[in-house]
Enzyme design. Structure first.
Site, PDB file in Angstrom:
ATOM      1  N   GLU A 164     100.384 116.409 109.217  1.00 53.20           N
ATOM      2  CA  GLU A 164     100.322 118.013 108.996  1.00 53.20           C
ATOM      3  C   GLU A 164      99.340 118.171 107.852  1.00 53.20           C
ATOM      4  O   GLU A 164      98.911 117.203 107.278  1.00 53.20           O
ATOM      5  CB  GLU A 164     101.873 118.387 108.591  1.00 53.20           C
ATOM      6  N   HIS A 203     105.083 130.102 104.846  1.00 52.84           N
ATOM      7  CA  HIS A 203     104.484 129.212 105.956  1.00 52.84           C
ATOM      8  C   HIS A 203     103.351 129.714 106.771  1.00 52.84           C
ATOM      9  O   HIS A 203     103.464 131.224 106.946  1.00 52.84           O
ATOM     10  CB  HIS A 203     105.497 128.827 106.999  1.00 52.84           C
ATOM     11  N   ARG A 206     105.857 122.609  98.264  1.00 51.45           N
ATOM     12  CA  ARG A 206     106.345 121.402  99.092  1.00 51.45           C
ATOM     13  C   ARG A 206     105.185 121.271  99.983  1.00 51.45           C
ATOM     14  O   ARG A 206     104.787 121.712 100.962  1.00 51.45           O
ATOM     15  CB  ARG A 206     107.498 121.725  99.811  1.00 51.45           C
ATOM     16  N   ARG A 248      99.865 124.408 102.179  1.00 52.39           N
ATOM     17  CA  ARG A 248     100.130 125.670 102.895  1.00 52.39           C
ATOM     18  C   ARG A 248      99.968 126.962 102.167  1.00 52.39           C
ATOM     19  O   ARG A 248      99.962 127.979 102.565  1.00 52.39           O
ATOM     20  CB  ARG A 248     101.459 125.468 103.626  1.00 52.39           C
ATOM     21  N   HIS A 294     109.320 130.701 103.830  1.00 55.01           N
ATOM     22  CA  HIS A 294     109.642 129.639 104.775  1.00 55.01           C
ATOM     23  C   HIS A 294     110.715 128.785 103.967  1.00 55.01           C
ATOM     24  O   HIS A 294     111.837 128.295 104.645  1.00 55.01           O
ATOM     25  CB  HIS A 294     108.444 128.990 105.156  1.00 55.01           C
TER      26      HIS A 294
HETATM   27  C1  SIN Z   1     106.502 122.955 110.517  1.00 57.75           C
HETATM   28  O1  SIN Z   1     106.776 122.308 111.403  1.00 57.75           O
HETATM   29  O2  SIN Z   1     105.467 123.529 110.249  1.00 57.75           O
HETATM   30  C2  SIN Z   1     107.431 123.080 109.161  1.00 57.75           C
HETATM   31  C3  SIN Z   1     107.589 121.735 108.699  1.00 57.75           C
HETATM   32  C4  SIN Z   1     108.240 122.120 107.187  1.00 57.75           C
HETATM   33  O3  SIN Z   1     108.554 123.105 106.767  1.00 57.75           O
HETATM   34  O4  SIN Z   1     108.044 121.186 106.519  1.00 57.75           O
END
Ligand code: SIN
Length: 482
Positions: free
Chosen positions: A111, A222, A365, A269, A329
């Site tokens: 990610e 998010h 985070r 993010r 988020h």
């Molecule tokens: C996501 O799946 O994008 C959320 C994961 C997260 O908040 O760490």
């Protein structure tokens, strides 16, 4: 009056993993406000980070610190990463099935802001749901629904339990130790990805009791959320989509994120959210998540949950691109505690998971560190709790009267007003003027005839605004414009 060894407030990953680690001979009560699966864990899609062995620990620590704008407590980040080796093994040994490849090897995804693929997942894009179900089946302790905690019983530096509405009846629940695992603050924001039960009540109680909240200005948005639905919880499109190669594009199909950061879709993010917000503000046009590069069968297998839920509202993936917006988020800040979850100055009170602030996430985070945080710090809190000497103390009388716990007639209007002002003035981009406007509105509502739950929400909202006003220079998720 009921009396327990341990009361756990919250039945998400942190609360359940704490319960799983307490021997069944102990008298433990886990409570949740509504039904147990109304929690943020259930809606987590992407996965859970786990260090890829010893050699990956320094790199995972580095990625977490860079995403957190180096505001993190390095020692806590090291604990998180190192303990992941033990907790992931434990969860798998107990029977949790993460997604595996043809030869049975764990599948790892990537990610944003991770320098390597180190995220394990389950059910494709339903990791939280699978982990929550697994932990529910593993928990051997009593789990009580419809339990709305509206006060903590604290006197002379000790916590003795909580007051709660249980199926609308007032109850006093006594416990030698109380573990707060109640999640974050999602309901304070108009656009959010959180379960409707996550509404900052316990944070608000802590404010009232003079318990310190830390880093409350660090609220995470998010970047890829579908917000055009009438429901309070907006639909998340996991970062794993970008990790696997999805693009964020402007109306004319341009990958404009590279104008903001050389990592494009894989920047952290906070950066991606601000870039989307800024692009929309400048152009007045929609921004889209584009999956058209993926093969249909592969996509449906890897992201079955997203495929199904968007099909229900008329999208055909991966062919259709989807309009996105950032949405609230995750609460990076929270109730201050040490690395064993102990709340300073209050014996018998612990906090774990999103509700807590250990300093692990810094100012932002890193993706998928939150399910890991839930298990690592739940385990540490339980180890501490079980290892300490039991001190019997007479329970003082707690006879405060409470009126209008659930709501007062105007609360709905005020709650809506609060969500709107928090989104507009304490959101992705803040100004001193806007924060002061929000502060005035919050204190105005606090002075009216309101119900207790709204009062608690307002306490937490005020803590976010005060912290944002104090931090004059932008850092991580906190971005302030002149
Ligand atoms: C996501 O799946 O994008 C959320 C994961 C997260 O908040 O760490």
């Amino acid at each position: 009056m009921e009396k327990y060894d341990v009361l756990i407030i919250g039945a998400g990953i942190a609360g359940l993993y704490a319960a799983m680690n307490i021997p069944k001979e102990k008298n433990v009560l886990v409570v949740c406000k509504d039904i147990p699966w109304e929690c943020n864990t259930f809606y987590a899609q992407g996965g859970m980070v786990t260090a890829q062995g010893e050699a990956d620990i320094p790199l995972h620590v580095k990625d977490t610190m860079i995403a957190g704008a180096e505001h993190n407590d390095r020692e806590v980040v090291e604990i998180l990463s190192r303990t992941s080796l033990e907790t992931t093994k434990d969860i798998i040994d107990r029977g949790m099935q993460f997604d595996v490849g043809e030869t049975g090897e764990l599948l790892f995804t990537k990610e944003a802001a991770h320098s390597t693929a180190r995220i394990i997942h389950a059910g494709g894009d339903a990791t939280g749901r699978y982990m929550h179900h697994f932990m529910m089946t593993q928990n051997k302790h009593k789990l009580q629904r419809n339990t709305l905690v509206y006060d903590l019983l604290i006197e002379n530096g000790r916590c003795f339990g909580a007051k709660a509405l249980v199926n609308y009846e007032h109850k006093t629940i006594l416990a030698d130790d109380v573990i707060i695992a109640s999640g974050g603050v999602g309901s304070l924001y108009e656009f959010n990805t959180n379960s409707r039960t996550v509404s900052a009540d316990i944070h608000g109680i802590c404010v009232e009791k003079g318990i310190e909240l830390a880093d409350m200005e660090m609220m995470q948005f998010h970047p890829t959320v579908f917000v055009k639905t009438p429901f309070a919880r907006k639909l998340l499109l996991t970062e794993a989509l970008r990790g696997e190669g999805a693009w964020i594009v402007s109306k004319d199909g341009r990958r404009f994120l590279f104008d903001y950061d050389e990592r494009g879709e894989l920047a952290s993010r906070d950066i991606v959210s601000r870039a989307i917000f800024d692009h929309k503000r400048k152009t007045g046009q929609e921004v889209y998540l584009d999956f058209s590069m993926f093969e249909e069968k592969w996509f449906a297998k890897r992201f079955p949950n997203i495929t199904r839920s968007f099909e229900a509202i008329g999208y055909k993936f991966p062919k259709d691109r989807v309009p996105i917006s950032p949405a609230f988020h995750y609460a990076v800040g929270g109730i201050k505690c040490d690395t064993d979850g102990c709340v300073e100055g209050i014996d018998g009170l612990y906090v774990i998971g999103e509700a807590s602030s250990t300093g692990v996430h810094g100012a932002n985070r890193l993706a998928s560190n939150s399910l890991l945080e839930g298990v690592v710090f739940a385990k540490r809190a339980v180890d501490h709790l079980l290892g300490k000497e039991k001190v019997e103390m007479a329970v003082p009388k707690f006879d405060k009267e409470y009126k209008n716990i659930v709501h007062h007639e105007n609360d709905k209007i005020y709650k809506h007003r609060l969500r709107k002002i928090m989104w507009e003035e304490a959101g992705i981009i803040r100004t001193k003027k806007g924060l002061l406007k929000a502060k005035n509105l919050i204190y105005d509502m606090k002075n009216r005839e309101i119900g207790r739950l709204l009062e608690l929400r307002l306490n937490t909202a005020a803590a976010i605004i005060e912290a944002a006003l104090k931090r004059k220079v932008s850092l991580g998720t906190h971005h302030i414009e002149k």
